[in-house]
Design an enzyme around this catalytic site. Structure first.
Site, mmCIF file in Angstrom:
data_model
loop_
_atom_site.group_PDB
_atom_site.id
_atom_site.type_symbol
_atom_site.label_atom_id
_atom_site.label_comp_id
_atom_site.label_asym_id
_atom_site.label_seq_id
_atom_site.Cartn_x
_atom_site.Cartn_y
_atom_site.Cartn_z
ATOM 1 N N TRP A 102 -7.682 2.495 -2.830
ATOM 2 C CA TRP A 102 -7.739 3.267 -3.678
ATOM 3 C C TRP A 102 -9.150 3.811 -3.555
ATOM 4 O O TRP A 102 -9.256 5.387 -4.020
ATOM 5 C CB TRP A 102 -7.249 2.718 -5.286
ATOM 6 C CG TRP A 102 -6.337 2.050 -5.106
ATOM 7 C CD1 TRP A 102 -5.803 0.891 -5.465
ATOM 8 C CD2 TRP A 102 -4.475 3.087 -5.264
ATOM 9 N NE1 TRP A 102 -3.842 0.728 -5.132
ATOM 10 C CE2 TRP A 102 -4.054 2.510 -5.241
ATOM 11 C CE3 TRP A 102 -4.454 4.496 -4.832
ATOM 12 C CZ2 TRP A 102 -2.356 2.714 -4.929
ATOM 13 C CZ3 TRP A 102 -2.930 4.435 -4.438
ATOM 14 C CH2 TRP A 102 -2.456 4.373 -5.273
ATOM 15 N N ASP A 172 -12.749 4.788 -11.796
ATOM 16 C CA ASP A 172 -11.295 4.929 -11.654
ATOM 17 C C ASP A 172 -11.132 3.301 -12.553
ATOM 18 O O ASP A 172 -11.430 2.809 -11.534
ATOM 19 C CB ASP A 172 -10.956 4.642 -10.348
ATOM 20 C CG ASP A 172 -9.252 4.900 -10.556
ATOM 21 O OD1 ASP A 172 -8.016 4.049 -11.120
ATOM 22 O OD2 ASP A 172 -8.006 4.240 -9.079
ATOM 23 N N LYS A 196 -0.731 0.063 -15.984
ATOM 24 C CA LYS A 196 -1.007 -0.932 -15.894
ATOM 25 C C LYS A 196 -1.652 -1.773 -17.136
ATOM 26 O O LYS A 196 -0.764 -2.094 -17.132
ATOM 27 C CB LYS A 196 -2.664 -0.751 -14.614
ATOM 28 C CG LYS A 196 -1.984 -0.312 -13.502
ATOM 29 C CD LYS A 196 -3.237 -0.034 -12.493
ATOM 30 C CE LYS A 196 -2.105 0.778 -10.976
ATOM 31 N NZ LYS A 196 -1.232 0.100 -10.160
#
Length: 361
Positions: A102, A172, A196
């Site tokens: 990511w 992030d 999440k």
């Protein structure tokens, strides 16, 4: 009905009380005469949802007053593409620390509109550790430094906030937000896809220091301008109202459970239990991440004999443990143990792992 323990990395398990409240309110929200998904986002009922959600999120995360909160359609990847447009001048460097899939994705999203530079990367080592801060190559004129706080696929997590001097640090936090107390004042901005720890897929949260919103950035449509989004209360167009509502329920549930300090203790116990089972298996299971960089949220692990993978997944599902298959990038297994995963679920997984080893070891 019997609900399994869901170890999915995202869309991830939601707290059962949240799902039950949403179920109860599905046909009619409060006394509106209609479902939450049918009422106007400009109406009093939904505006109350939106305002309460922001207030609760500010309380949960201890967000300082000099930070704005935006609720944006899409996920973290959309935010990644808009960061350089809003916070960097044309041609200005932006530094990225790449510690997994990511982090690399964030870099790719920035590359078309910025001089995106790799300040540090652990790709050569398979993303199994964190790059020592002393080895980062930061640009003195960078608009910001970007890190991925927790790598969902590779199971690597920053356990300390890196010091990058006066350059704004943007992170992030998609897979670790609200999992423990966080000093947001150390960041220029943090952001997270909701799916999440915060709610369902389709909405993201951006917490940004207000002075950064004063930057001119680059030419962009108003819908991509975070200043305009703030002025429009994240409603320049019709927002994903159901997702926003569900996010609000999830945040309220976390507050009712005791807040991030309580979840920090639970998450530490869950992670310690699972890693102890892996490390104590005599090599039947293994985790390849450096111990000091291990994620509390996403635990990838491998069986000594990959030929047993199919049996492990089949039998674990039969035991009420679902979504344990590892990402295609790594293979093996992965257990995502976000806030909504109870300690009993991790204990059930550990018990199954030990029983499976006894039969197949």
């Amino acid at each position: 009905m019997s609900r399994a323990y869901n170890f999915s990395p995202g869309p991830a398990a939601l707290p059962e009380p949240v799902l039950r409240q949403a179920q109860a309110e599905m046909l009619e929200y409060r006394d509106s005469g209609a479902s939450i998904v049918e009422i106007s986002h400009r109406g009093e009922a939904f505006l109350d949802v939106a305002h309460r959600t922001e207030a609760d999120l500010r309380s949960l995360l201890s967000i300082p007053d000099d930070y704005a909160v935006l609720f944006t359609a899409g996920g973290a990847t959309t935010v990644q593409a808009l960061l350089p447009l809003n916070f960097a001048n044309a041609g200005q460097p932006v530094d990225y620390v790449v510690t997994g899939h990511w982090g690399k994705t964030a870099l790719k999203q920035a590359a078309p509109t910025a001089d995106a530079r790799i300040a540090a990367s652990t790709e050569a080592g398979g993303y199994r550790s964190l790059p020592p801060r002393g080895e980062w190559s930061l640009s003195p004129d960078a608009a910001y430094v970007h890190v991925t706080a927790n790598e969902t696929i590779h199971g690597v997590e920053f356990r300390e906030i890196p010091d990058v001097g006066d350059v704004p640090l943007i992170a992030d936090f998609s897979s670790s937000i609200a999992s423990e107390p966080l000093d947001i004042s150390r960041f220029g901005a943090i952001y997270a896809g909701a799916q999440k720890n915060l709610g369902p897929v389709g909405i993201a949260v951006l917490v940004v220091r207000r002075d950064l919103l004063e930057r001119a950035g680059q030419p962009r449509a108003p819908i991509f301008d975070y200043r305009a989004q703030l002025e429009g209360e994240s409603m320049l167009n019709t927002p994903p109202t159901w997702n926003w509502y569900m996010l609000g329920l999830t945040v309220k549930w976390m507050l009712d459970e005791g807040g991030v300090a309580v979840f920090a203790e639970r998450n530490a116990r869950k992670a310690a239990l699972l890693y102890a089972a892996i490390d104590g298996s005599g090599g039947f299971y293994r985790n390849e991440v450096a111990r000091e960089a291990r994620s509390r949220m996403n635990v990838p692990f491998f069986l000594r004999d990959p030929a047993l993978d199919a049996a492990f997944l089949r039998e674990s599902k039969a035991a009420g443990l679902v979504a344990l298959k590892g990402h295609r990038v790594l293979g093996g297994m992965r257990a995502s143990i976000y806030n909504a995963m109870p300690e009993a679920g991790v204990q059930a997984l550990v018990d199954f792992m030990q029983e499976f080893q006894q039969r197949h070891g």
